[in-house]
Motif scaffolding. Structure first.
Motif, PDB file in Angstrom:
ATOM      1  N   ALA A  56       0.858  -1.186   0.000  1.00  0.00           N
ATOM      2  CA  ALA A  56       0.000   0.000   0.000  1.00  0.00           C
ATOM      3  C   ALA A  56       0.890   1.230   0.000  1.00  0.00           C
ATOM      4  O   ALA A  56       1.999   1.210   0.514  1.00  0.00           O
ATOM      5  N   SER A  57       0.403   2.309  -0.593  1.00  0.00           N
ATOM      6  CA  SER A  57       1.186   3.534  -0.641  1.00  0.00           C
ATOM      7  C   SER A  57       1.259   4.163   0.737  1.00  0.00           C
ATOM      8  O   SER A  57       0.502   3.837   1.645  1.00  0.00           O
ATOM      9  N   ASP A  58       2.196   5.102   0.894  1.00  0.00           N
ATOM     10  CA  ASP A  58       2.311   5.812   2.169  1.00  0.00           C
ATOM     11  C   ASP A  58       1.032   6.567   2.483  1.00  0.00           C
ATOM     12  O   ASP A  58       0.597   6.633   3.633  1.00  0.00           O
ATOM     13  N   ASP A  59       0.410   7.130   1.448  1.00  0.00           N
ATOM     14  CA  ASP A  59      -0.847   7.860   1.656  1.00  0.00           C
ATOM     15  C   ASP A  59      -1.934   6.913   2.144  1.00  0.00           C
ATOM     16  O   ASP A  59      -2.704   7.238   3.043  1.00  0.00           O
ATOM     17  N   ASP A  60      -2.014   5.716   1.557  1.00  0.00           N
ATOM     18  CA  ASP A  60      -2.999   4.743   1.989  1.00  0.00           C
ATOM     19  C   ASP A  60      -2.794   4.353   3.441  1.00  0.00           C
ATOM     20  O   ASP A  60      -3.749   4.189   4.201  1.00  0.00           O
ATOM     21  N   ALA A  61      -1.527   4.183   3.836  1.00  0.00           N
ATOM     22  CA  ALA A  61      -1.221   3.744   5.195  1.00  0.00           C
ATOM     23  C   ALA A  61      -1.727   4.733   6.241  1.00  0.00           C
ATOM     24  O   ALA A  61      -1.950   4.360   7.393  1.00  0.00           O
ATOM     25  N   MET A  62      -1.924   5.980   5.848  1.00  0.00           N
ATOM     26  CA  MET A  62      -2.454   6.971   6.775  1.00  0.00           C
ATOM     27  C   MET A  62      -3.935   6.733   7.052  1.00  0.00           C
ATOM     28  O   MET A  62      -4.483   7.286   8.003  1.00  0.00           O
ATOM     29  N   ASN A  63      -4.575   5.908   6.235  1.00  0.00           N
ATOM     30  CA  ASN A  63      -6.017   5.700   6.335  1.00  0.00           C
ATOM     31  C   ASN A  63      -6.411   4.446   7.105  1.00  0.00           C
ATOM     32  O   ASN A  63      -7.598   4.149   7.213  1.00  0.00           O
ATOM     33  N   PRO A  66      -2.167   0.291  12.101  1.00  0.00           N
ATOM     34  CA  PRO A  66      -1.208  -0.779  11.792  1.00  0.00           C
ATOM     35  C   PRO A  66      -1.788  -2.190  11.903  1.00  0.00           C
ATOM     36  O   PRO A  66      -1.454  -3.059  11.092  1.00  0.00           O
ATOM     37  N   LEU A  67      -2.655  -2.427  12.881  1.00  0.00           N
ATOM     38  CA  LEU A  67      -3.209  -3.770  13.051  1.00  0.00           C
ATOM     39  C   LEU A  67      -4.054  -4.205  11.849  1.00  0.00           C
ATOM     40  O   LEU A  67      -4.233  -5.401  11.622  1.00  0.00           O
ATOM     41  N   ALA A  68      -4.585  -3.229  11.108  1.00  0.00           N
ATOM     42  CA  ALA A  68      -5.391  -3.561   9.931  1.00  0.00           C
ATOM     43  C   ALA A  68      -4.522  -3.779   8.697  1.00  0.00           C
ATOM     44  O   ALA A  68      -5.020  -4.225   7.657  1.00  0.00           O
ATOM     45  N   GLY A  69      -3.227  -3.478   8.798  1.00  0.00           N
ATOM     46  CA  GLY A  69      -2.332  -3.560   7.647  1.00  0.00           C
ATOM     47  C   GLY A  69      -2.315  -4.901   6.937  1.00  0.00           C
ATOM     48  O   GLY A  69      -2.465  -4.960   5.707  1.00  0.00           O
ATOM     49  N   PRO A  70      -2.122  -6.027   7.664  1.00  0.00           N
ATOM     50  CA  PRO A  70      -2.096  -7.328   6.969  1.00  0.00           C
ATOM     51  C   PRO A  70      -3.381  -7.614   6.196  1.00  0.00           C
ATOM     52  O   PRO A  70      -3.337  -8.139   5.083  1.00  0.00           O
ATOM     53  N   VAL A 149     -10.019   0.287  10.883  1.00  0.00           N
ATOM     54  CA  VAL A 149      -9.426  -0.228  12.123  1.00  0.00           C
ATOM     55  C   VAL A 149      -9.346  -1.751  12.134  1.00  0.00           C
ATOM     56  O   VAL A 149      -8.717  -2.327  13.031  1.00  0.00           O
ATOM     57  N   ALA A 150      -9.968  -2.414  11.189  1.00  0.00           N
ATOM     58  CA  ALA A 150      -9.880  -3.867  11.083  1.00  0.00           C
ATOM     59  C   ALA A 150     -10.131  -4.255   9.638  1.00  0.00           C
ATOM     60  O   ALA A 150     -10.936  -3.634   8.941  1.00  0.00           O
ATOM     61  N   ALA A 151      -9.399  -5.279   9.184  1.00  0.00           N
ATOM     62  CA  ALA A 151      -9.555  -5.750   7.807  1.00  0.00           C
ATOM     63  C   ALA A 151      -9.266  -7.241   7.768  1.00  0.00           C
ATOM     64  O   ALA A 151      -8.357  -7.727   8.441  1.00  0.00           O
ATOM     65  N   ASN A 152     -10.040  -7.963   6.973  1.00  0.00           N
ATOM     66  CA  ASN A 152      -9.793  -9.389   6.839  1.00  0.00           C
ATOM     67  C   ASN A 152     -10.281  -9.866   5.484  1.00  0.00           C
ATOM     68  O   ASN A 152     -11.136  -9.239   4.854  1.00  0.00           O
ATOM     69  N   LEU A 153      -9.716 -10.967   5.040  1.00  0.00           N
ATOM     70  CA  LEU A 153     -10.119 -11.595   3.784  1.00  0.00           C
ATOM     71  C   LEU A 153     -10.234 -13.085   4.032  1.00  0.00           C
ATOM     72  O   LEU A 153      -9.254 -13.745   4.363  1.00  0.00           O
TER      73      LEU A 153
END
Length: 216
Positions: A56-63, A66-70, A149-153
């Protein structure tokens, strides 16, 4: 009169917080949250994502936190056309639209954008409000922040939970239009978590609201 005020306060709380229920979907200020159009997978299932190739881009990471990153990176691997910023624009549009329609009691306008369980809970709240002769004159003043704040697949089913921080002015009126609770002069800061879901293997680009909750 005391009983009416108590009922009004209950309706006001429901109007602000909506209820904690299962359901999901998203939209945006244009049509409801649309993911880029992609060819549907013939099998209907997604292979395990290659996280090493997803970024993900740096701009995306601001949205997202960190826990939702994976989870976000897994979604990007499964659906390279997914755009975090565009999704959040759509989620904010859905938040505003669904809240306003709920306050107005016009659930038919949003039924295709929410899960049946969420729609049922909203409908119950509207019926209870109508039975008491109360109406909500609420205004969403501003959405200060919207963050994943949370993401899953899970195979092809993607789920994203968004924390909304917003300012809402809330007024409850009786059957004669008299204010029985709230004020338009004082906005209340709210923090809600809404979860949206989409089958990334489907040709349908829209996300569905499947859960709403209040953040303490």
């Amino acid at each position: 009169m005391t009983a009416l005020v108590i009922l009004a306060l209950v309706a006001l709380f429901i109007g602000l917080r909506l209820f904690s229920v299962l359901g999901e979907r998203t939209g945006h200020e244009q049509p409801l949250v649309k993911a880029p159009e992609t060819e549907p997978k013939a099998s209907g299932l997604m292979p395990e994502p290659d996280l090493a190739g997803a970024s993900a881009s740096d701009d995306d990471a601001m949205n997202y936190v960190p826990l939702a990153g994976p989870g976000v990176r897994a979604l990007l691997a499964a659906d390279p056309g997914f755009d975090v910023a565009r999704f959040l624009d759509g989620a904010k549009g859905a938040y505003r639209m669904i809240l306003e329609k709920f306050w107005q009691g016009d659930l038919e306008s949003v039924e295709e954008f929410v899960d049946d369980n969420v729609l049922g809970a909203f409908g119950g709240a509207v019926e209870a409000r109508n039975a008491q002769g109360l109406t909500l004159d609420n205004r969403l003043i501003h959405i200060d922040h919207a963050t994943i704040v949370a993401a899953n697949l899970d195979r092809s089913i993607a789920g994203l939970t968004v924390r909304f921080e917003a300012d809402i002015a809330a007024v409850t009126r009786d059957a004669e239009g008299n204010v029985v609770a709230g004020s338009m002069d004082d906005a209340v800061q709210t923090r809600d978590r809404w979860t949206f879901r989409r089958d990334v293997a489907s040709a349908d680009p829209n996300w569905i609201l499947v859960e709403t909750d209040e953040e303490a």
